[in-house]
Design an enzyme around this catalytic site. Structure first.
Site, mmCIF file in Angstrom:
data_model
loop_
_atom_site.group_PDB
_atom_site.id
_atom_site.type_symbol
_atom_site.label_atom_id
_atom_site.label_comp_id
_atom_site.label_asym_id
_atom_site.label_seq_id
_atom_site.Cartn_x
_atom_site.Cartn_y
_atom_site.Cartn_z
ATOM 1 N N TYR A 18 -52.944 11.689 -32.295
ATOM 2 C CA TYR A 18 -51.820 11.938 -33.159
ATOM 3 C C TYR A 18 -51.571 10.161 -32.845
ATOM 4 C CZ TYR A 18 -47.132 12.149 -34.992
ATOM 5 O OH TYR A 18 -46.289 12.292 -36.055
ATOM 6 N N GLU A 40 -41.791 18.325 -39.910
ATOM 7 C CA GLU A 40 -40.629 17.361 -38.666
ATOM 8 C C GLU A 40 -39.814 18.998 -39.205
ATOM 9 O OE1 GLU A 40 -40.533 15.727 -36.870
ATOM 10 O OE2 GLU A 40 -42.051 13.709 -37.124
ATOM 11 N N TRP A 48 -43.016 18.669 -30.685
ATOM 12 C CA TRP A 48 -43.951 18.486 -31.600
ATOM 13 C C TRP A 48 -45.210 18.788 -31.427
ATOM 14 C CZ3 TRP A 48 -44.131 16.946 -36.584
ATOM 15 C CH2 TRP A 48 -45.370 16.615 -37.107
#
Length: 184
Positions: A18, A40, A48
């Site tokens: 990522y 988000e 996250w």
């Protein structure tokens, strides 16, 4: 020789991939911008990493982040999502996703694209904060405060300044790769 990355991304291969392939790379297409807005908003109050691990489940559950479909979700679809163990089953966040899809399309109508709207907040190009270490990376900025306030005024939900700043980082509106990161 091992690549030097931003310290937060060293957890495992998913995080490294990522970091290396997505985080901080400028995104201008509305579909990807919407995907990150949704991810988000679900992250609010969570890590996250949790969201990234469930990303494919989110993608399947939310029709590949097709905002036109999401904007029309029925009560039956909401209940289906509430029963899906592969995503974050938070009714308020699911309802916010539907709401945000509707608001997203309103912004598109007004500005021609959501991308144009959101990128105008940084003058159309990434802000380079040049952080030396992770401690130098803020959770919010004046720009994220302003954008979050404008999104709220437009009716978006779960889009506080911290969530908005994380979105700005993810979509490359800001470059927060630390000084010694190979991507910088």
């Amino acid at each position: 020789m091992e690549k030097i990355r931003c310290g937060w991304s060293e957890k495992d291969d998913l995080y490294k991939k990522y970091h290396d392939e997505e985080w901080g790379k400028p995104v201008y297409d509305d579909e990807t911008i919407f995907e990150f807005l949704i991810l988000e908003s679900f992250q609010a109050g969570l890590s996250w990493y949790t969201i990234l691990n469930k990303r494919e489940n989110f993608r399947k559950a939310f029709d590949h982040f097709n905002y036109k479909k999401i904007a029309k979700y029925s009560e039956a679809k909401i209940e289906e999502l509430m029963q899906n163990p592969g995503i974050i089953r938070n009714r308020l966040k699911i309802l916010a996703t539907i709401n945000n899809a509707q608001k997203f399309m309103e912004v598109q109508k007004e500005f021609g694209s959501f991308s144009k709207y959101i990128w105008d907040f940084v003058g159309g190009k990434p802000v380079d904060n040049k952080p030396k270490t992770l401690k130098d990376i803020p959770a919010t900025t004046e720009i994220s405060d302003s954008l979050a306030k404008d999104l709220k005024k437009r009716g978006f939900k779960f889009m506080g300044s911290t969530v908005v700043y994380a979105h700005m980082q993810a979509t490359g509106m800001v470059n927060d790769h630390v000084e010694n990161c190979f991507i910088r």
